[in-house]
Structures are given as structure tokens and as C-alpha cells.
Write a protein that holds these residues in place. Structure first.
Motif, PDB file in Angstrom:
ATOM      1  N   GLY A  21      52.128  59.929 -26.779  1.00  0.00           N
ATOM      2  CA  GLY A  21      52.720  61.060 -27.269  1.00  0.00           C
ATOM      3  C   GLY A  21      53.123  62.294 -26.823  1.00  0.00           C
ATOM      4  N   ALA A  22      53.634  63.290 -27.341  1.00  0.00           N
ATOM      5  CA  ALA A  22      54.029  64.669 -26.601  1.00  0.00           C
ATOM      6  C   ALA A  22      52.887  65.384 -26.161  1.00  0.00           C
ATOM      7  CB  ALA A  22      54.886  65.452 -27.522  1.00  0.00           C
ATOM      8  N   ILE A  23      53.110  65.926 -25.167  1.00  0.00           N
ATOM      9  CA  ILE A  23      52.040  66.950 -24.715  1.00  0.00           C
ATOM     10  C   ILE A  23      52.096  68.378 -25.423  1.00  0.00           C
ATOM     11  CG2 ILE A  23      51.248  68.209 -22.758  1.00  0.00           C
ATOM     12  CD1 ILE A  23      52.207  66.204 -20.717  1.00  0.00           C
ATOM     13  N   ASP A  24      50.888  68.940 -25.914  1.00  0.00           N
ATOM     14  CA  ASP A  24      51.164  70.048 -26.629  1.00  0.00           C
ATOM     15  C   ASP A  24      51.319  71.148 -25.610  1.00  0.00           C
ATOM     16  OD1 ASP A  24      50.571  72.300 -28.068  1.00  0.00           O
ATOM     17  OD2 ASP A  24      48.247  71.621 -28.315  1.00  0.00           O
ATOM     18  N   LEU A  25      52.643  71.432 -25.407  1.00  0.00           N
ATOM     19  CA  LEU A  25      52.970  72.370 -24.291  1.00  0.00           C
ATOM     20  C   LEU A  25      52.482  73.894 -24.605  1.00  0.00           C
ATOM     21  CD1 LEU A  25      56.414  70.906 -22.828  1.00  0.00           C
ATOM     22  CD2 LEU A  25      54.016  70.986 -21.480  1.00  0.00           C
ATOM     23  N   PRO A  26      52.452  74.265 -25.869  1.00  0.00           N
ATOM     24  CA  PRO A  26      52.224  75.684 -26.076  1.00  0.00           C
ATOM     25  C   PRO A  26      50.592  75.937 -25.742  1.00  0.00           C
ATOM     26  CG  PRO A  26      53.525  74.834 -27.928  1.00  0.00           C
ATOM     27  CD  PRO A  26      53.407  73.664 -26.845  1.00  0.00           C
ATOM     28  N   THR A  27      49.927  74.833 -25.880  1.00  0.00           N
ATOM     29  CA  THR A  27      48.554  74.964 -25.646  1.00  0.00           C
ATOM     30  C   THR A  27      48.152  75.074 -23.888  1.00  0.00           C
ATOM     31  OG1 THR A  27      47.547  73.887 -27.707  1.00  0.00           O
ATOM     32  CG2 THR A  27      46.154  73.769 -25.620  1.00  0.00           C
ATOM     33  N   VAL A  28      49.112  74.096 -23.311  1.00  0.00           N
ATOM     34  CA  VAL A  28      49.058  74.336 -21.883  1.00  0.00           C
ATOM     35  C   VAL A  28      49.678  75.731 -21.388  1.00  0.00           C
ATOM     36  CG1 VAL A  28      50.075  73.214 -19.871  1.00  0.00           C
ATOM     37  CG2 VAL A  28      49.524  71.804 -21.573  1.00  0.00           C
ATOM     38  N   ASP A  29      50.616  76.014 -21.885  1.00  0.00           N
ATOM     39  CA  ASP A  29      50.977  77.375 -21.531  1.00  0.00           C
ATOM     40  C   ASP A  29      50.297  78.485 -21.877  1.00  0.00           C
ATOM     41  OD1 ASP A  29      53.206  76.386 -20.409  1.00  0.00           O
ATOM     42  OD2 ASP A  29      54.838  76.950 -22.395  1.00  0.00           O
ATOM     43  N   ALA A  30      49.323  78.546 -22.909  1.00  0.00           N
ATOM     44  CA  ALA A  30      48.553  79.348 -23.348  1.00  0.00           C
ATOM     45  C   ALA A  30      47.337  79.547 -22.297  1.00  0.00           C
ATOM     46  CB  ALA A  30      47.891  79.372 -24.765  1.00  0.00           C
ATOM     47  N   GLY A  31      47.234  78.531 -21.215  1.00  0.00           N
ATOM     48  CA  GLY A  31      46.043  78.461 -20.447  1.00  0.00           C
ATOM     49  C   GLY A  31      46.723  78.898 -19.077  1.00  0.00           C
ATOM     50  N   VAL A  32      47.836  79.367 -19.214  1.00  0.00           N
ATOM     51  CA  VAL A  32      48.550  79.899 -17.721  1.00  0.00           C
ATOM     52  C   VAL A  32      47.884  81.503 -17.323  1.00  0.00           C
ATOM     53  CG1 VAL A  32      50.374  80.499 -16.473  1.00  0.00           C
ATOM     54  CG2 VAL A  32      50.142  78.224 -17.664  1.00  0.00           C
ATOM     55  N   ASP A  33      48.504  82.318 -18.191  1.00  0.00           N
ATOM     56  CA  ASP A  33      48.279  83.771 -18.018  1.00  0.00           C
ATOM     57  C   ASP A  33      46.761  84.098 -18.038  1.00  0.00           C
ATOM     58  OD1 ASP A  33      50.786  84.315 -17.651  1.00  0.00           O
ATOM     59  OD2 ASP A  33      51.101  85.536 -19.672  1.00  0.00           O
ATOM     60  N   ALA A  42      49.298  59.247  -8.787  1.00  0.00           N
ATOM     61  CA  ALA A  42      50.192  60.239  -8.923  1.00  0.00           C
ATOM     62  C   ALA A  42      51.563  59.619  -9.664  1.00  0.00           C
ATOM     63  CB  ALA A  42      50.583  60.259  -7.282  1.00  0.00           C
ATOM     64  N   LYS A  43      51.939  58.266  -9.553  1.00  0.00           N
ATOM     65  CA  LYS A  43      52.975  57.859 -10.384  1.00  0.00           C
ATOM     66  C   LYS A  43      52.621  57.850 -11.694  1.00  0.00           C
ATOM     67  CE  LYS A  43      56.875  55.174 -10.306  1.00  0.00           C
ATOM     68  NZ  LYS A  43      57.410  55.506 -11.856  1.00  0.00           N
ATOM     69  N   ILE A  44      51.325  57.470 -11.928  1.00  0.00           N
ATOM     70  CA  ILE A  44      51.019  57.340 -13.332  1.00  0.00           C
ATOM     71  C   ILE A  44      51.080  58.703 -14.104  1.00  0.00           C
ATOM     72  CG2 ILE A  44      48.963  56.967 -14.839  1.00  0.00           C
ATOM     73  CD1 ILE A  44      48.025  54.726 -12.881  1.00  0.00           C
ATOM     74  N   GLY A  45      50.611  59.758 -13.475  1.00  0.00           N
ATOM     75  CA  GLY A  45      50.702  61.280 -14.032  1.00  0.00           C
ATOM     76  C   GLY A  45      51.971  61.502 -14.211  1.00  0.00           C
ATOM     77  N   HIS A  46      52.983  61.385 -13.322  1.00  0.00           N
ATOM     78  CA  HIS A  46      54.373  61.829 -13.415  1.00  0.00           C
ATOM     79  C   HIS A  46      54.894  61.001 -14.544  1.00  0.00           C
ATOM     80  CE1 HIS A  46      58.551  60.744 -12.637  1.00  0.00           C
ATOM     81  NE2 HIS A  46      58.704  62.081 -12.496  1.00  0.00           N
ATOM     82  N   ASP A  47      54.589  59.644 -14.721  1.00  0.00           N
ATOM     83  CA  ASP A  47      55.315  59.001 -15.957  1.00  0.00           C
ATOM     84  C   ASP A  47      54.727  59.437 -17.324  1.00  0.00           C
ATOM     85  OD1 ASP A  47      56.472  57.753 -13.931  1.00  0.00           O
ATOM     86  OD2 ASP A  47      55.835  55.880 -14.079  1.00  0.00           O
ATOM     87  N   ILE A  48      53.609  59.873 -17.320  1.00  0.00           N
ATOM     88  CA  ILE A  48      52.711  60.231 -18.496  1.00  0.00           C
ATOM     89  C   ILE A  48      53.734  61.618 -18.679  1.00  0.00           C
ATOM     90  CG2 ILE A  48      50.654  61.183 -19.671  1.00  0.00           C
ATOM     91  CD1 ILE A  48      49.264  59.075 -18.221  1.00  0.00           C
ATOM     92  N   LEU A  49      53.589  62.543 -17.758  1.00  0.00           N
ATOM     93  CA  LEU A  49      54.431  63.615 -18.185  1.00  0.00           C
ATOM     94  C   LEU A  49      55.859  63.690 -18.757  1.00  0.00           C
ATOM     95  CD1 LEU A  49      53.479  65.610 -15.000  1.00  0.00           C
ATOM     96  CD2 LEU A  49      52.487  66.015 -17.198  1.00  0.00           C
ATOM     97  N   VAL A  50      56.355  62.754 -18.108  1.00  0.00           N
ATOM     98  CA  VAL A  50      58.067  62.409 -18.560  1.00  0.00           C
ATOM     99  C   VAL A  50      57.871  61.813 -19.908  1.00  0.00           C
ATOM    100  CG1 VAL A  50      59.975  60.809 -18.241  1.00  0.00           C
ATOM    101  CG2 VAL A  50      58.700  61.911 -16.257  1.00  0.00           C
ATOM    102  N   ARG A  51      57.075  61.039 -20.197  1.00  0.00           N
ATOM    103  CA  ARG A  51      56.963  60.445 -21.611  1.00  0.00           C
ATOM    104  C   ARG A  51      56.419  61.496 -22.610  1.00  0.00           C
ATOM    105  NH1 ARG A  51      54.943  55.809 -19.123  1.00  0.00           N
ATOM    106  NH2 ARG A  51      53.045  56.422 -19.843  1.00  0.00           N
ATOM    107  N   GLY A  52      55.757  62.406 -21.978  1.00  0.00           N
ATOM    108  CA  GLY A  52      55.186  63.489 -23.079  1.00  0.00           C
ATOM    109  C   GLY A  52      55.944  64.656 -23.218  1.00  0.00           C
ATOM    110  N   GLY A  53      57.379  64.761 -22.730  1.00  0.00           N
ATOM    111  CA  GLY A  53      58.353  65.619 -22.895  1.00  0.00           C
ATOM    112  C   GLY A  53      58.286  66.722 -22.050  1.00  0.00           C
TER     113      GLY A  53
END
Ligand code: FE2
Ligand code: FE2
Length: 369
Positions: free
Chosen positions: A162-174, A264-275
Motif C-alpha cells: 500500500g501507500a506510505i503514510d507520508l504525512p506521518t513521515v514528514d511529521a518526523g523530520v522537523d 537497496a533495490k527492494i527498498g527503492h521498489d517499495i518506495l516507488v510502489r508506496g507513492g
């Protein structure tokens, strides 16, 4: 695992011009929701879904409608246990005393002058809501909790798709940036062990190093944020590597290395599929094990084939792995870790190793670097 339910502070203000500065100052230590005093005329969503840690008011207590609204807010189930902290405006004569009494009558636990600088206000609020933590403790703990939630959101899709919950990821940056800025890198690197999973620990180590080096190199804020976000997501492919390989005490054999290198490749592909579409995040996941001399993986890229920020991340990544303690290996001291990085010669960009050394080591420990 540390407590990740952070709760929030509700700021009730009728001075939206000041409210922003107050919310920003409080926001480095806690989540903040802001509302006007005309609460029941507005839609503020469901305030009972999360724990309210405290209510801060910046309203005119001599305005009856504001006080009435505040009482209404405080009757909300989520607010009943939350301490009330009131900022009082300077008014002439006995009116000041009256406002103090009005605030106390509503239940204010502490009253502060509205002229209190926002940073001091934040410290006073933390003192009330988290009496066992200093404001720096709170900022660091918040950074650990929020970036932990970000890594959790990333690793979740490794299993669930499924899609990565990017708002939660972004909320971890600052919160990582704030924790490094206010608490320092050394404290961050010593604190990530509150998470008991090695991928969490490593992702947070790399994110902290990325933040420190990006700040040290004066990256613009948006570039700092992109760099840290990429750091948090760089190793998600390890979620697919069998634990007996990932945590093997001792050297991996050739077959196990071949499996390990697939992350490395697995992670990249999961990110692409996760949006994920951010080029740096994708590039970092795929190429953070490339070496400038072409001996890295998965694509044996050389020199200019590897983007600058990815080269820098590679150095943060190796350094993190060297200083991490594991049941089967001791942590290297910073000096020994840099000795190893410098001994890698043409594999790494030397000026970037120097940049990390500047960010990590105190000047007297830097030697010839
Ligand atoms: Fe990796
Ligand atoms: Fe890594």
C-alpha cells in the motif's frame, strides 16, 4: 519502545497575530492545536481523540464572551484533566488584579504575563505539563517519538504493502532537526536506544547525523528536510531481509551477503510502489551503498554517477553502522570510526568525510581532518 502517544496542547487565543509565534515556540516541544475563543461557533474536529496535555489561553479575560467560550471548551471531556495556563495582558489599575481573579476562577493553574517571550512561555508550559522533563528533554523525547512513528509508517508498508503514510513521515523530520539543534548530536546518538529494534535505531542514527551535517553545511531548511526524510527511509528494504541474516552475530558468508545486498533495490521498489516520488529519497534508497571507485552495489556506479547528497548519506550511513553497538560487536569510538572512514580512501568523498567530522567531533578531537 518509548511512548509515542504524545498528546497535544490546546492554545486558545483571540490574538491570531501573536498566536502564531506562541504556537511555533510551543510546537518544538509538543503538538499544538490552535483555536479561537468562539469555540462553539467553529468546527475544530474531534478534540477528544487524543490526550490533551494542557490548555494555554491568550484571551482577554475582561471580555465576557471569551470567558464564557473558554468555560465551554474546558467542559469538553478531553480537557477536564488538562492543566489550564493563562497568559494575562497588562491592563491598568485594579483591572489587572481582576483579570488574575477571573483566570483563577476559570481554573488557571498558572498565570503568566502575556509579554513573556515565547521561548520562556514554552519552558513554563513544559514545566507544568511534564514536570519530570526540562524543555530540552521534551524536545529530544519528542524527536525520538515522532521520528520513531515515521520509521514505523515506513516499515509498515514493507509487510502490508500500500501507500506510505507520508504525512506521518514528514511529521518526523522537523522534530529531528529541533532535537539536534537544542539537545546536540551526541545526546541524540546516545538516546536512540530507547527504540528496541535495530532498524529503528539505525534509521534514527543516520537521520540525526544527516541533520547535524546538513545544519553544519548550512543547507537551506527545505534541503535539510529532504535530506533527513531520505535518511529516515534509506534502509526500509532491510525489512525484507531475514532476521537471521540481518542480526547474524559474526561475518556473513557469500550467499548471505548476496541476500543482504538486495535491500537497496527492494527498498527503492517499495518506495516507488508506496507513492514516493522525491528523487533524493528514491536515489538514496537505491544507491546508498555505491562507492566512488565503482566497488559498491547494486549498480557499481562510479564518481559522478553518484549524486552529491547520496555520497554524503553513504558516509553518514557507514559512520552510523560503525558507532552502533550490537550484541555481537562493540561500538567504535568516534575517533576509530573516522580512522576507518579515512582509510577507505577513494571510495568516499574526502571533503564530505571532513564535513561529517566537523559536525560530529569537537574541534580538539578532530586532529588533522
Ligand atoms: Fe543500507
Ligand atoms: Fe543504512
Amino acid at each position: 519502545m518509548i511512548e509515542t502517544k504524545e498528546g497535544y496542547i490546546l492554545l486558545v487565543t483571540d490574538r491570531l497575530d501573536r498566536g502564531e509565534a506562541v504556537a511555533e515556540a510551543l510546537g518544538i516541544a509538543m503538538d499544538v492545536r490552535v483555536t479561537g475563543p468562539d469555540f462553539y461557533n467553529q468546527d475544530h474536529g474531534d478534540l477528544s481523540g487524543d490526550v490533551c496535555k494542557g490548555v494555554v489561553t491568550d484571551i482577554a479575560f475582561n471580555r465576557e464572551a471569551s470567558v464564557k467560550s473558554l468555560r465551554q471548551i474546558l467542559r469538553n471531556k478531553a480537557m477536564r484533566e488538562a492543566p489550564l495556563m493563562s497568559m494575562l495582558r497588562k491592563v491598568d489599575g485594579s483591572e489587572g488584579e481582576n483579570n488574575f481573579m477571573r483566570a483563577k476562577a476559570v481554573g488557571a493553574k498558572i498565570c503568566l504575563s502575556a509579554a513573556t517571550p515565547p521561548r520562556k512561555l514554552a519552558a513554563a508550559v513544559v514545566n507544568t505539563t511534564h514536570p519530570d522533563q526540562s524543555i530540552v528533554d521534551r524536545i529530544v523525547n519528542r524527536g525520538l517519538a515522532k521520528s520513531g512513528l515515521a520509521v514505523g509508517a515506513i516499515l509498515k508498508v514493507v509487510d502490508a504493502g500500500g501507500a506510505i503514510d507520508l504525512p506521518t513521515v514528514d511529521a518526523g523530520v522537523d522534530p529531528v532537526i529541533n532535537a539536534i539543534r537544542h539537545g546536540g548530536l551526541a545526546r541524540w546518538l546516545d538516546s536512540v536506544w530507547v527504540h528496541d529494534d535495530t532498524t529503528y535505531q539505525h534509521s534514527l542514527q543516520v537521520a540525526g547525523l544527516a541533520a547535524a551535517v546538513a545544519m553544519n553545511l548550512h543547507f537551506p531548511k527545505a534541503d535539510q528536510q529532504r535530506f533527513i526524510r531520505a535518511a529516515l527511509m534509506h534502509d526500509l528494504g532491510k525489512g525484507r531481509i531475514p532476521l537471521k541474516i540481518l542480526n547474524k552475530p559474526g561475518k556473513l558468508d557469500d550467499g548471505e551477503w548476496a541476500v543482504m545486498r538486495t535491500h537497496a533495490k527492494i527498498g527503492h521498489d517499495i518506495l516507488v510502489r508506496g507513492g514516493v516520488t522525491d528523487e533524493l529519497t528514491l536515489n538514496t534508497a537505491l544507491h546508498h551503498h555505491e562507492m566512488l571507485d565503482g566497488t559498491g552495489y547494486p549498480d557499481r556506479l562510479r564518481g559522478d554517477g553518484i549524486a552529491d547528497p547520496v555520497r554524503l548519506m553513504t558516509i553518514c550511513d557507514i559512520y552510523a553502522a560503525l558507532i552502533e553497538k550490537r550484541p555481537y560487536k562493540d561500538a567504535k569510538s568516534p575517533e576509530d570510526a573516522f580512522g576507518i572512514l579515512y582509510s577507505m580512501g577513494d571510495k568516499l568523498e574526502r571533503s564530505m568525510v571532513n564535513a561529517l567530522a566537523r559536525a560530529v567531533l569537537k574541534p580538539e578531537e578532530r586532529g588533522a581532518a
